[in-house]
Design an enzyme around this catalytic site. Sequence first.
Site, short mmCIF file in Angstrom:
data_model
loop_
_atom_site.label_atom_id
_atom_site.label_comp_id
_atom_site.label_asym_id
_atom_site.label_seq_id
_atom_site.Cartn_x
_atom_site.Cartn_y
_atom_site.Cartn_z
N LYS A 221 -7.06 -2.50 12.57
CA LYS A 221 -7.78 -3.23 11.68
C LYS A 221 -8.64 -4.14 12.80
CE LYS A 221 -5.12 -3.18 7.56
NZ LYS A 221 -4.33 -4.08 6.59
N ARG A 255 3.26 0.00 8.43
CA ARG A 255 2.21 1.19 8.06
C ARG A 255 1.27 1.19 9.24
NH1 ARG A 255 -2.88 1.30 6.11
NH2 ARG A 255 -3.29 2.66 4.27
C1 YH5 Z 1 -1.89 -2.78 4.19
O1 YH5 Z 1 -2.15 -3.68 5.21
N1 YH5 Z 1 -4.12 -1.64 4.61
S1 YH5 Z 1 -6.18 0.30 3.80
C2 YH5 Z 1 -9.80 -1.85 8.22
C3 YH5 Z 1 -9.71 -1.13 9.45
C4 YH5 Z 1 -8.62 -0.37 9.77
C5 YH5 Z 1 -7.59 -0.03 8.95
C6 YH5 Z 1 -11.56 -2.26 10.35
N2 YH5 Z 1 -3.63 -0.22 2.88
C7 YH5 Z 1 -2.98 -1.91 4.06
O2 YH5 Z 1 -5.85 0.36 6.85
N3 YH5 Z 1 -1.52 -0.95 2.04
C8 YH5 Z 1 -4.72 -0.65 3.82
O3 YH5 Z 1 -10.63 -1.40 10.61
C9 YH5 Z 1 -2.76 -1.03 2.91
N4 YH5 Z 1 -0.77 -2.89 3.32
C10 YH5 Z 1 -0.53 -2.02 2.34
N5 YH5 Z 1 0.26 -2.18 1.74
C11 YH5 Z 1 -7.08 -0.54 5.43
C12 YH5 Z 1 -6.77 -0.17 6.62
C13 YH5 Z 1 -7.70 -0.69 7.88
C14 YH5 Z 1 -8.75 -1.35 7.38
#
Ligand code: YH5
Length: 280
Positions: A221, A255
């Site tokens: 993230k 996750r």
């Molecule tokens: C979460 O924390 N996150 S999708 C932005 C990024 C990299 C990755 C800017 N679904 C979660 O993984 N479900 C997502 O770089 C989730 N908890 C739960 N339960 C977002 C993601 C991501 C976003």
Amino acid sequence: MNALRAGSRVLPLEAPVVMGVINVTPDSFSDGGRYQDPSVALALATRMVAEGARLIDVGGESTRPGSQPPSIEEEIRRVVPVVEAIAHLDVMISVDTSRAAVIDAVAAAGAHLINDVRGFTQPAALAALARHQLGACVMHMQGEPVSMQVAPHYQAVVAEVRAWLSQRIRLCEAAGIERTRLVIDPGFGFGKSIAHNEALMAQLEQFTDLGVPLLIGVSRKSWVGHLTGRPIEDRLAGSVALATLAVERGASIVRAHEVAPTVDAVRVGYACRRTRGASG
Ligand code: YH5
């Protein structure tokens, strides 16, 4: 609270576990839509299970900041073939969705748990969950992905997120979903500034006494990018460091996009948690 019941499965959580991520969105900036082909998704899921993943999270809606949701039909078309392709694996299958019609479709395809970044705020989604006796991850988000990072605002982020999750647990129970089927997640990066993420991690223990296991997602993230100065493809070490800390502070499920190193991190974090307070 030491096990999660979801669909036909029971996942022991005495020791914390890893949830591997499979994005089936064409625009997913971190995986570039590589896993929309069910046979490619199956190969990835098989590898994640061999690496020690106890859950696989399949997502057909990109929830990255600025994203717009797909149509319901499109979301079903993306996730159902992947769930069907991996349903025979020895792993709990989670599907990222907020929509009742998608919940119905993936329950029939073999999913065990629904991971809703909107925390089941749509009543029909809550009813679908109860109907199929699926497990549920209730995540906190402020706003909607399209605008959530524009101006996140809280008086006291930890207390507000905790109170909201606590209320959602009660609403799920009232809808017929037992506590033993629930997981909570403060939603790092979902309508949260860097300072909000930092406060949530500093006070993570505040989320461990709500009577349900705690899941956290920090893998790749922006927060990790902010801390390390690295682009998305180079955030593994930073992500693993945060995963270790989260487990040491009581998280039960992490996750992550890269399973093998996260399994090691979780073991290290858990050893440190177990031995806390023990004097040498
Ligand atoms: C979460 O924390 N996150 S999708 C932005 C990024 C990299 C990755 C800017 N679904 C979660 O993984 N479900 C997502 O770089 C989730 N908890 C739960 N339960 C977002 C993601 C991501 C976003």
